[in-house]
Write a protein that holds these residues in place. Structure first.
Motif, PDB file in Angstrom:
ATOM      1  N   TYR A   1      50.039 -16.378 -34.585  1.00 41.72           N
ATOM      2  CA  TYR A   1      48.990 -15.369 -34.738  1.00 41.72           C
ATOM      3  C   TYR A   1      47.764 -15.735 -33.917  1.00 41.72           C
ATOM      4  CZ  TYR A   1      46.403 -18.458 -37.955  1.00 41.72           C
ATOM      5  OH  TYR A   1      45.689 -19.499 -38.492  1.00 41.72           O
ATOM      6  N   LYS A   2      46.954 -14.729 -33.618  1.00 44.94           N
ATOM      7  CA  LYS A   2      45.655 -14.963 -32.970  1.00 44.94           C
ATOM      8  C   LYS A   2      44.648 -14.017 -33.609  1.00 44.94           C
ATOM      9  CE  LYS A   2      46.786 -11.866 -29.190  1.00 44.94           C
ATOM     10  NZ  LYS A   2      46.780 -11.600 -27.762  1.00 44.94           N
ATOM     11  N   VAL A   3      43.409 -14.448 -33.690  1.00 46.22           N
ATOM     12  CA  VAL A   3      42.362 -13.668 -34.354  1.00 46.22           C
ATOM     13  C   VAL A   3      41.177 -13.475 -33.403  1.00 46.22           C
ATOM     14  CG1 VAL A   3      40.872 -13.494 -36.394  1.00 46.22           C
ATOM     15  CG2 VAL A   3      42.990 -14.811 -36.525  1.00 46.22           C
ATOM     16  N   HIS A   4      40.709 -12.234 -33.293  1.00 45.95           N
ATOM     17  CA  HIS A   4      39.528 -11.953 -32.460  1.00 45.95           C
ATOM     18  C   HIS A   4      38.560 -11.034 -33.197  1.00 45.95           C
ATOM     19  CE1 HIS A   4      42.123 -13.316 -29.135  1.00 45.95           C
ATOM     20  NE2 HIS A   4      40.979 -13.623 -28.551  1.00 45.95           N
ATOM     21  N   PHE A   5      37.272 -11.222 -32.907  1.00 47.28           N
ATOM     22  CA  PHE A   5      36.259 -10.282 -33.389  1.00 47.28           C
ATOM     23  C   PHE A   5      36.039  -9.224 -32.309  1.00 47.28           C
ATOM     24  CE2 PHE A   5      35.081 -14.255 -35.606  1.00 47.28           C
ATOM     25  CZ  PHE A   5      35.147 -13.795 -36.912  1.00 47.28           C
ATOM     26  N   ILE A   6      35.962  -7.976 -32.714  1.00 45.57           N
ATOM     27  CA  ILE A   6      35.713  -6.891 -31.755  1.00 45.57           C
ATOM     28  C   ILE A   6      34.562  -6.002 -32.259  1.00 45.57           C
ATOM     29  CG2 ILE A   6      38.063  -6.837 -30.821  1.00 45.57           C
ATOM     30  CD1 ILE A   6      38.596  -4.373 -32.624  1.00 45.57           C
ATOM     31  N   ASP A   7      34.125  -5.075 -31.416  1.00 46.85           N
ATOM     32  CA  ASP A   7      33.013  -4.157 -31.749  1.00 46.85           C
ATOM     33  C   ASP A   7      31.736  -4.931 -32.064  1.00 46.85           C
ATOM     34  OD1 ASP A   7      34.885  -2.165 -31.476  1.00 46.85           O
ATOM     35  OD2 ASP A   7      35.262  -1.966 -33.619  1.00 46.85           O
ATOM     36  N   LEU A   8      31.351  -5.788 -31.144  1.00 46.15           N
ATOM     37  CA  LEU A   8      30.169  -6.636 -31.351  1.00 46.15           C
ATOM     38  C   LEU A   8      28.961  -6.080 -30.593  1.00 46.15           C
ATOM     39  CD1 LEU A   8      32.021 -10.052 -30.976  1.00 46.15           C
ATOM     40  CD2 LEU A   8      31.106  -9.119 -33.099  1.00 46.15           C
ATOM     41  N   ASP A   9      28.753  -4.773 -30.675  1.00 42.87           N
ATOM     42  CA  ASP A   9      27.675  -4.132 -29.911  1.00 42.87           C
ATOM     43  C   ASP A   9      26.287  -4.538 -30.400  1.00 42.87           C
ATOM     44  OD1 ASP A   9      29.723  -2.796 -28.685  1.00 42.87           O
ATOM     45  OD2 ASP A   9      29.591  -1.037 -29.972  1.00 42.87           O
ATOM     46  N   MET A  10      25.374  -4.607 -29.446  1.00 41.62           N
ATOM     47  CA  MET A  10      23.978  -4.891 -29.765  1.00 41.62           C
ATOM     48  C   MET A  10      23.361  -3.690 -30.488  1.00 41.62           C
ATOM     49  SD  MET A  10      20.902  -5.139 -27.053  1.00 41.62           S
ATOM     50  CE  MET A  10      20.973  -6.776 -26.424  1.00 41.62           C
ATOM     51  N   ARG A  11      22.561  -3.952 -31.501  1.00 38.72           N
ATOM     52  CA  ARG A  11      21.894  -2.866 -32.222  1.00 38.72           C
ATOM     53  C   ARG A  11      20.501  -2.625 -31.638  1.00 38.72           C
ATOM     54  NH1 ARG A  11      26.521  -2.564 -33.390  1.00 38.72           N
ATOM     55  NH2 ARG A  11      27.396  -2.274 -35.452  1.00 38.72           N
ATOM     56  N   PRO A  12      20.166  -1.373 -31.317  1.00 41.68           N
ATOM     57  CA  PRO A  12      18.814  -1.095 -30.801  1.00 41.68           C
ATOM     58  C   PRO A  12      17.770  -1.414 -31.877  1.00 41.68           C
ATOM     59  CG  PRO A  12      20.253   0.848 -30.603  1.00 41.68           C
ATOM     60  CD  PRO A  12      20.964  -0.152 -31.448  1.00 41.68           C
ATOM     61  N   LEU A  13      16.603  -1.897 -31.468  1.00 37.70           N
ATOM     62  CA  LEU A  13      15.528  -2.231 -32.404  1.00 37.70           C
ATOM     63  C   LEU A  13      15.117  -1.009 -33.235  1.00 37.70           C
ATOM     64  CD1 LEU A  13      13.398  -4.263 -33.438  1.00 37.70           C
ATOM     65  CD2 LEU A  13      11.944  -3.569 -31.529  1.00 37.70           C
ATOM     66  N   LYS A  14      15.133   0.157 -32.605  1.00 39.35           N
ATOM     67  CA  LYS A  14      14.720   1.400 -33.275  1.00 39.35           C
ATOM     68  C   LYS A  14      15.605   1.694 -34.492  1.00 39.35           C
ATOM     69  CE  LYS A  14      12.435   5.566 -32.365  1.00 39.35           C
ATOM     70  NZ  LYS A  14      11.901   5.656 -33.692  1.00 39.35           N
ATOM     71  N   LYS A  15      16.801   1.103 -34.505  1.00 36.78           N
ATOM     72  CA  LYS A  15      17.739   1.309 -35.617  1.00 36.78           C
ATOM     73  C   LYS A  15      17.158   0.810 -36.947  1.00 36.78           C
ATOM     74  CE  LYS A  15      21.972   2.865 -36.024  1.00 36.78           C
ATOM     75  NZ  LYS A  15      23.182   2.316 -35.640  1.00 36.78           N
TER      76      LYS A  15
END
Length: 441
Positions: A398-412
């Motif tokens: 097996y192998k494990v990866h993290f995905i969807d690691l987008d930066m969050r805008p400060l305005k959020k």
């Protein structure tokens, strides 16, 4: 940046795999050795013309440059894809481990390639997604990544590859002293459970999920198994399964609410070449395999540490945000009181906001686990981990990866604060109707 430029004729070799709010994901279906086992992430453009997020084409806002000032090349970056790539590479990968984060490579594309892709994939997308956003054809580059739903890259294997995508959500209860007295229930009920009530009321889901993130992050074999069972029963958009890159369980767009016996039967059939056990037991064994891997790999411990960078909760961090952008604090005005958060030094405020935004990425990312069965006694690849599933007497890599690691805008920050209020109000209202009072801690 890679110098291969994709042309319009190449568009037919890419097929729709899925999408989130900001990006589309395409999988390669052609025969070029350079792209076998790869997928592509393309930015979307809202049809109303407003940019997704709150960044201009010129990269980070002035305030964001102060927050990410110590990150190599990020501040001078003028391109959204490169910005995302640098954020994953220099911020998230060191925190979550090189082995589990692949930032991908940037690839130049012709405008006409993106226009051709848009034409080809429109019919494959969920209509509610296609109605609000299309491929952003003004981009000059895309992100090329390994297709984590496949095991080896460069050729398709004879051994089937099964992949599970889990969106674990927030795995801890906050203990911040900045949580208002009327919201003290936050310290004993998970954000996920409370958000479910709002989603149900707004018809985003048709029933409440049985999943409890605290079980998944508990480090206890039994509780992790409970969590995976609950995700399997009520997958929503938190649990999907792929076989050799094709989605075989869970939904493409918004997910499915409930696993019916018909869905389960079809899934049992799909597992027949991978999980060696009697009919009717394969799904159970598969759930065991996933739980065993989460437990053995320990990757969620790393993720939890990153999530816990949010030390003050949004109720504390929001005060720092208004100071930082040099605006009067709307929250203090609403509550008619002055928070002590306003008195801390600027460099500390920068760190609080930075940690909060990193934590927000970690609370909303997904974990991709890919499996392939191996014959007992055969030499195994050193780059992958191995697992013995006792109930079927099988060996898996097996192998494990993290995905969807987008930066969050400060305005959020403002959006997070408003959503938090809405979640709390809806949940407390529901308790009132039921005649249950929140327990004070």
């Amino acid at each position: 940046m890679e110098e291969i430029v994709l042309e319009p004729k190449d568009a037919v070799d890419w097929s729709y795999r899925g999408e989130g709010a900001v990006n589309l994901v395409l999988a390669y279906t052609g025969s070029s050795p350079s792209f076998l086992g790869k997928m592509m992430r393309i930015q979307k453009m809202p049809k109303d013309g407003n940019e997704n997020g709150d960044k201009s084409e010129n990269g980070l806002t002035t305030h964001e440059k102060l927050i990410w000032g110590d990150v190599k090349d990020l501040v001078s970056c003028k391109n959204k894809e490169i910005e995302e790539y640098l954020f994953v590479k220099h911020v998230m990968r060191p925190l979550l481990g090189r082995k589990h984060v692949n930032p991908g490579i940037l690839l130049l594309v012709a405008k006409e390639f993106l226009e051709s892709v848009e034409k080809i994939i429109t019919s494959q997308r969920p209509s509610w997604r296609a109605d609000v956003a299309s491929v952003d054809t003004n981009r000059s580059s895309v992100l090329l990544m390994d297709d984590l739903t496949l095991f080896a890259h460069g050729h398709v294997e004879d051994k089937p590859c099964l992949s599970v995508e889990i969106k674990p959500k927030c795995g801890f209860l906050p203990s911040s002293s900045f949580i208002a007295e009327e919201n003290v229930i936050k310290k004993s009920i998970t954000r996920f459970e409370m958000h479910q009530v709002l989603k149900l009321r707004e018809n985003e889901i048709s029933e409440i999920s049985e999943y409890d993130p605290l079980d998944l992050f508990s480090g206890s074999k039994e509780r992790i198994l409970e969590a995976i069972k609950a995700l399997y029963t009520t997958p929503q958009n938190n649990f999907r399964v792929f076989l050799n890159g094709s989605l075989v369980f869970g939904g493409l767009g918004g997910g499915i609410c409930k696993t019916t016996s018909k869905v389960e039967l079809a899934f049992e059939h799909i597992l027949k070449d991978i999980i060696k056990t009697d009919d009717g037991l394969r799904a159970d064994r598969f759930i065991e395999l996933v739980a065993e891997t989460v437990y053995t790999s320990g990757v969620l411990d790393q993720l939890l540490d990153v999530q816990k960078l949010d030390r003050y909760n949004i109720e504390g961090a929001i005060h720092v945000y208004y100071d930082f952008i040099d605006q009067p604090c709307i929250v203090c005005r609403e509550l008619n009181q002055y928070s002590s958060m306003h008195s801390i030094p600027l460099d500390e405020k920068v760190n609080i906001l930075k940690d909060f935004l990193i934590s927000a990425t970690a609370k909303d990312c997904s974990v991709m686990i890919s499996f392939r069965s191996t014959e007992a006694g055969l030499s195994k690849s050193s780059s992958h981990s191995n697992l013995h599933l006792e109930s079927t007497k099988q060996e898996f890599e097996y192998k494990v990866h993290f995905i969807d690691l987008d930066m969050r805008p400060l305005k959020k920050m403002e959006v997070y604060y408003e959503l938090d209020k809405k979640i709390m109000n809806t949940y407390l209202e529901m308790l009132k109707k039921k005649g249950t009072q929140p327990q004070c801690l």
